[in-house]
Write a protein that holds these residues in place. Sequence first.
Motif, PDB file in Angstrom:
ATOM      1  N   PRO A 144     -49.101   6.298 -24.475  1.00 32.24           N
ATOM      2  CA  PRO A 144     -48.200   7.392 -24.027  1.00 32.24           C
ATOM      3  C   PRO A 144     -47.846   6.991 -22.594  1.00 32.24           C
ATOM      4  O   PRO A 144     -46.554   7.194 -22.014  1.00 32.24           O
ATOM      5  CB  PRO A 144     -48.937   8.753 -23.958  1.00 32.24           C
ATOM      6  N   ASP A 145     -48.581   6.412 -21.731  1.00 35.45           N
ATOM      7  CA  ASP A 145     -48.147   5.977 -20.280  1.00 35.45           C
ATOM      8  C   ASP A 145     -47.023   4.928 -20.563  1.00 35.45           C
ATOM      9  O   ASP A 145     -46.336   5.167 -19.785  1.00 35.45           O
ATOM     10  CB  ASP A 145     -49.215   5.477 -19.637  1.00 35.45           C
ATOM     11  N   ARG A 146     -47.028   4.082 -21.260  1.00 28.13           N
ATOM     12  CA  ARG A 146     -45.836   2.961 -21.232  1.00 28.13           C
ATOM     13  C   ARG A 146     -44.615   3.669 -21.907  1.00 28.13           C
ATOM     14  O   ARG A 146     -43.466   3.187 -21.348  1.00 28.13           O
ATOM     15  CB  ARG A 146     -46.500   1.976 -22.278  1.00 28.13           C
ATOM     16  N   ILE A 147     -44.819   4.653 -22.960  1.00 26.56           N
ATOM     17  CA  ILE A 147     -43.980   5.252 -23.237  1.00 26.56           C
ATOM     18  C   ILE A 147     -42.987   6.067 -22.281  1.00 26.56           C
ATOM     19  O   ILE A 147     -41.853   6.022 -21.992  1.00 26.56           O
ATOM     20  CB  ILE A 147     -44.065   6.232 -24.617  1.00 26.56           C
ATOM     21  N   SER A 148     -43.746   6.707 -21.542  1.00 25.80           N
ATOM     22  CA  SER A 148     -43.429   7.857 -20.212  1.00 25.80           C
ATOM     23  C   SER A 148     -42.581   6.837 -19.332  1.00 25.80           C
ATOM     24  O   SER A 148     -41.502   7.056 -18.841  1.00 25.80           O
ATOM     25  CB  SER A 148     -44.580   8.583 -19.573  1.00 25.80           C
ATOM     26  N   GLU A 149     -43.237   5.657 -18.967  1.00 24.16           N
ATOM     27  CA  GLU A 149     -42.766   4.648 -18.077  1.00 24.16           C
ATOM     28  C   GLU A 149     -41.230   4.239 -18.609  1.00 24.16           C
ATOM     29  O   GLU A 149     -40.309   4.161 -17.658  1.00 24.16           O
ATOM     30  CB  GLU A 149     -43.751   3.403 -17.624  1.00 24.16           C
ATOM     31  N   THR A 150     -41.389   3.824 -19.739  1.00 22.54           N
ATOM     32  CA  THR A 150     -40.166   3.273 -20.204  1.00 22.54           C
ATOM     33  C   THR A 150     -39.117   4.269 -20.379  1.00 22.54           C
ATOM     34  O   THR A 150     -37.929   4.007 -20.172  1.00 22.54           O
ATOM     35  CB  THR A 150     -40.184   2.539 -21.776  1.00 22.54           C
ATOM     36  N   PHE A 151     -39.406   5.359 -20.830  1.00 23.25           N
ATOM     37  CA  PHE A 151     -38.358   6.589 -21.121  1.00 23.25           C
ATOM     38  C   PHE A 151     -37.715   6.818 -19.732  1.00 23.25           C
ATOM     39  O   PHE A 151     -36.500   7.079 -19.460  1.00 23.25           O
ATOM     40  CB  PHE A 151     -38.873   7.922 -21.604  1.00 23.25           C
ATOM     41  N   SER A 152     -38.510   6.581 -18.726  1.00 27.42           N
ATOM     42  CA  SER A 152     -37.936   7.082 -17.394  1.00 27.42           C
ATOM     43  C   SER A 152     -37.279   6.185 -16.581  1.00 27.42           C
ATOM     44  O   SER A 152     -36.200   6.257 -15.991  1.00 27.42           O
ATOM     45  CB  SER A 152     -39.290   7.259 -16.287  1.00 27.42           C
ATOM     46  N   GLU A 153     -37.569   4.927 -17.343  1.00 27.23           N
ATOM     47  CA  GLU A 153     -36.588   3.751 -16.350  1.00 27.23           C
ATOM     48  C   GLU A 153     -35.390   3.591 -17.117  1.00 27.23           C
ATOM     49  O   GLU A 153     -34.266   3.333 -16.490  1.00 27.23           O
ATOM     50  CB  GLU A 153     -37.461   2.365 -16.849  1.00 27.23           C
ATOM     51  N   TYR A 154     -35.069   3.875 -18.456  1.00 19.45           N
ATOM     52  CA  TYR A 154     -33.996   3.819 -19.120  1.00 19.45           C
ATOM     53  C   TYR A 154     -33.425   5.555 -19.280  1.00 19.45           C
ATOM     54  O   TYR A 154     -32.260   5.566 -20.101  1.00 19.45           O
ATOM     55  CB  TYR A 154     -33.973   3.658 -20.452  1.00 19.45           C
ATOM     56  N   GLY A 155     -33.750   6.742 -18.658  1.00 16.45           N
ATOM     57  CA  GLY A 155     -33.198   7.729 -18.693  1.00 16.45           C
ATOM     58  C   GLY A 155     -33.315   8.156 -19.983  1.00 16.45           C
ATOM     59  O   GLY A 155     -32.308   9.131 -20.521  1.00 16.45           O
ATOM     60  N   ILE A 156     -34.202   8.173 -20.809  1.00 19.53           N
ATOM     61  CA  ILE A 156     -34.610   8.960 -22.074  1.00 19.53           C
ATOM     62  C   ILE A 156     -35.266   9.932 -22.194  1.00 19.53           C
ATOM     63  O   ILE A 156     -36.418   9.789 -21.534  1.00 19.53           O
ATOM     64  CB  ILE A 156     -34.920   7.613 -23.092  1.00 19.53           C
ATOM     65  N   SER A 157     -34.733  11.046 -22.488  1.00 26.07           N
ATOM     66  CA  SER A 157     -35.573  12.487 -22.690  1.00 26.07           C
ATOM     67  C   SER A 157     -35.987  12.659 -24.247  1.00 26.07           C
ATOM     68  O   SER A 157     -35.567  11.988 -25.164  1.00 26.07           O
ATOM     69  CB  SER A 157     -34.722  13.503 -22.495  1.00 26.07           C
ATOM     70  N   ARG A 158     -37.068  13.098 -24.488  1.00 24.69           N
ATOM     71  CA  ARG A 158     -37.852  13.254 -25.702  1.00 24.69           C
ATOM     72  C   ARG A 158     -36.847  14.357 -26.483  1.00 24.69           C
ATOM     73  O   ARG A 158     -36.989  14.152 -27.925  1.00 24.69           O
ATOM     74  CB  ARG A 158     -39.061  14.019 -25.379  1.00 24.69           C
TER      75      ARG A 158
END
Length: 584
Positions: A144-158
């Motif tokens: 989950p930490d890596r997912i959150s970091e990547t989503f934040s970097e590329y502007g992806i929301s759940r």
Amino acid sequence: MVLLFYSADAVMSLEDAESLYRNGVDAYRQEQYRTAEKAFRALLGTYADSQRFQSAQVLLAKSLYRLGDFAEADTLAKSLRASSPKGPYLEWTYYFESACALRTGNVDRSLSLLAWLSSNASDPRIRARSLRALKHTVMPLTGPDRISETFSEYGISRSMLEGIEPYDARDVFEIEDDLAVSHSPESATARVEAWKKSDSVRIGLLVPLSGPNSEMGKRLLRGAQAAFGESSSIEGKKIELLVEDTRSDPVEAVIKVRKLVQDGVVAIIGPVYSVSSITAAVESNASGIPFLAPTATDTGLTGIGERVFQLNFTPEIQAETLADFAVNTLAVQNVAVIASRDFWGQEVAEAFVRSVAHNGVNVVKTAFFESNFETDEDNRIIRDIRARAPRPVAFTDSVGGVTFTALPDTAVVDSTHYTSATTHPIDTVDAVFISATPSDAIRFATRITELNLVTVLLGDSGWNYPGIPEDGKQYVDGAYLVAPPGTLSSGLGPAFLGNDRRNDDRDTVAMKSHDAVSLLLQVIRNGNVTPDTITGALAEVRNFQGASSYITIDPKRRQNTAVGLVRIHDRRYEPVGYTRRVER
């Protein structure tokens, strides 16, 4: 007007290049990938000026991908990108690279590429495919930490992932463009007729008999062989179990799937662990062969395609069952959730909260903790649940019958140790769901009792350990848990090996592989001998008696939903007799 003149040699070259290209395409359509590879290599090596040059590069990369040569396939796609940075296949090369990265175990690279494409791809087909692959294939393999970091970097929301349906294509990473070729109808029809006329039925079994997972592989093989046992023929047809060693390697698993497909199997039972199960499932589904994952727990695995089935219980299925029990049997109104701070804990907590909230239940608090690491945070979590618990309007003095306003909770002051002697009881949190390992579950159950939080405990399969009732003592008494595989789940347990052979009731791997083979044999006994009819029959399985548990397949998700529950009472497990019914 411009007149173009070609020499006889030039015309012949064009015709030769076109002939090679067509031969390659025809071979690819017929799944003769080695022949296709040779044709495309010949075109690229001889006719560099051909209009088919870039298309041949793409199809050569795809052919190599199908053959399991992911490194060269990836290199070829990158070469195409470098030589034509503004060409029509630019975004496709990144998408293809993400596929090769996943197949070679570089999940982090695949995650980054798909996330970037999901936000930046101009081609809506690639953007949609990237989101699907991101949600259903790569996220289940990532923390989950890596997912959150990547989503934040590329502007992806759940929210971007909501409503994205599972895969319905023949390959997770196939692009539906002018180069996406499908199975030849003539070839498929001939194969079905061959299966019907054959005097034998072959089932494929992928097993890690060598490499780091070999011990689990031996258990998988043992259970499968026990189920196969005396079933040497059904209705006059010889039944064969073809075993292939995956060597504990996800790429090798793909290669062995292709070998089993060539050997004419009608179904494939998957290896033990997640990554190999995913790569094998992708390949099996792409080849039109039903795939049974006996032990994998990944949510999203069956999203790979309509021919993928899952027998083990995912965190989502477990959470939904516990939520259903809490709502419809325990009639809870207020609950709290405590889960380990890892991918499993996050997923099971989200599914539980979603399910109970859908039924109008108030979620007092959702808290996460570091597994196997006791800190002062443990007490703070329980104190916070007490502080957030709904307060009764008043309580009655049992001595004088006088009603007083509810007292403030003394447990919220700054201290690290409390016992039930220093805190008044809080009983307005009807249940606390704890997703944890046995030691962590006992630790939190103890804190809940010491801090006088009077509630019912719920637990997922993380609790599954025979010593929990005894080790947890009075702290876990009354807890409702997902039943461990075997007799407590209404399964056959050790009996599946026969009276003359001993099996540990906790050997989940052997029991699950036994169930996969037994289920397939039952489907075949009912007259289903082709991949299509087997796929349809598996989706209709209801209340099949297995060694690990009953099996009921949700026809939409193609997952086993027959989760049983047990209750801890007097320091032992006792069956509850509750199994959630699948919604149709």
